[in-house]
Scaffold this motif. Structure first.
Motif, PDB file in Angstrom:
ATOM      1  N   PHE A 144       0.578  -1.478  -0.268  1.00 51.54           N
ATOM      2  CA  PHE A 144      -0.076  -0.259  -0.123  1.00 51.54           C
ATOM      3  C   PHE A 144       0.940   1.096  -0.365  1.00 51.54           C
ATOM      4  CE2 PHE A 144      -2.653  -3.406   1.081  1.00 51.54           C
ATOM      5  CZ  PHE A 144      -3.814  -3.294   1.554  1.00 51.54           C
ATOM      6  N   TRP A 145       1.276   1.611  -0.979  1.00 51.04           N
ATOM      7  CA  TRP A 145       2.454   3.063  -1.219  1.00 51.04           C
ATOM      8  C   TRP A 145       1.503   4.435  -0.894  1.00 51.04           C
ATOM      9  CZ3 TRP A 145       4.689   3.841  -6.606  1.00 51.04           C
ATOM     10  CH2 TRP A 145       5.884   4.713  -6.679  1.00 51.04           C
ATOM     11  N   LEU A 146       2.026   4.907  -0.234  1.00 54.79           N
ATOM     12  CA  LEU A 146       1.123   6.282   0.335  1.00 54.79           C
ATOM     13  C   LEU A 146       2.339   7.105   0.062  1.00 54.79           C
ATOM     14  CD1 LEU A 146       1.751   5.052   4.257  1.00 54.79           C
ATOM     15  CD2 LEU A 146      -0.210   5.053   2.997  1.00 54.79           C
ATOM     16  N   CYS A 147       1.498   8.276  -0.313  1.00 53.15           N
ATOM     17  CA  CYS A 147       1.958   9.483  -0.211  1.00 53.15           C
ATOM     18  C   CYS A 147       0.963  10.522   0.141  1.00 53.15           C
ATOM     19  CB  CYS A 147       0.868   9.601  -2.234  1.00 53.15           C
ATOM     20  SG  CYS A 147       1.250  11.564  -3.072  1.00 53.15           S
ATOM     21  N   GLY A 148       2.167  11.792   0.825  1.00 53.17           N
ATOM     22  CA  GLY A 148       1.938  12.457   1.727  1.00 53.17           C
ATOM     23  C   GLY A 148       0.618  13.584   0.830  1.00 53.17           C
ATOM     24  N   LEU A 149       0.456  13.682   1.695  1.00 50.22           N
ATOM     25  CA  LEU A 149      -0.652  15.340   1.883  1.00 50.22           C
ATOM     26  C   LEU A 149      -0.790  16.874   2.014  1.00 50.22           C
ATOM     27  CD1 LEU A 149      -4.078  13.261   2.375  1.00 50.22           C
ATOM     28  CD2 LEU A 149      -3.572  13.939   0.166  1.00 50.22           C
ATOM     29  N   GLU A 150       0.758  16.529   2.725  1.00 47.27           N
ATOM     30  CA  GLU A 150       1.059  18.013   3.111  1.00 47.27           C
ATOM     31  C   GLU A 150       2.255  18.556   2.805  1.00 47.27           C
ATOM     32  OE1 GLU A 150       0.291  17.886   7.862  1.00 47.27           O
ATOM     33  OE2 GLU A 150      -0.108  16.143   7.778  1.00 47.27           O
TER      34      GLU A 150
END
Length: 174
Positions: free
Chosen positions: A108-114
């Motif tokens: 589950f590859w995460l992408c930052g939102l901040e």
């Protein structure tokens, strides 16, 4: 049970599924709105928290699941460079490749939102290849041991595959 309260403007919709990784407690909570559905043991970075590339730390803040990799693959499938190797993890395979940091079952590859915290520049979680991923049963849960990612048991990843598709919000905090 109640999570540590994230900033109100960042909370997901009341009825939406979202994930919380509590780095201090080494657990992953699955939420639907304000209701905790499930709790699973996790293992975050041995180096502690860290936003910067090269820190070896687990980044904090709001992320989303950019991609789920490995759907349909058997439990224990081995991944390198986000691609299945065709191998299934076993103690014998581990003995043949003792230097590998095993990534198993699903990614589950995460992408930052901040921006500036976990997105962009040298703090970009996606470019750091931060994942929720499987790890061998021999690896500990409930204590920091990864190289920055969030390690979970294979059964947990298979369950997340049912509950948390691409786009699901994920909040990592200490």
């Amino acid at each position: 049970m109640s999570p540590v309260t994230p900033r109100l403007e960042a909370l997901p919709p009341e009825d939406g599924v979202w994930l919380e990784v509590d780095v201090a407690r080494q657990v992953l909570h699955v939420w639907r709105g304000r209701e905790c559905l499930e709790t699973h043991p996790a293992s975050t970075a041995a180096a502690g928290v860290g936003q910067a590339e090269g820190s070896g730390g687990t980044p904090l803040g709001w992320h989303y699941i950019r991609a789920v990799i490995g759907a349909g693959m058997p439990s224990g499938s081995v991944f390198r460079g986000r691609r299945p190797t065709g191998e299934l993890y076993s103690p014998a395979l581990a003995a043949d490749y003792p230097e590998r940091d095993w990534i198993l079952t699903r990614i589950f590859w995460l992408c930052g939102l901040e921006r500036g915290l976990n997105r962009g520049g040298s703090v970009d979680s996606q470019r750091r290849y931060i994942y929720l991923h499987g790890t061998p049963e021999s690896e500990p849960m409930g204590r920091p041991a990864s190289h920055g990612c969030i390690r979970l048991r294979d059964a947990t990843l298979l369950r997340l595959g049912e509950l948390a598709p691409s786009g699901t919000p994920v909040w990592l905090h200490a």
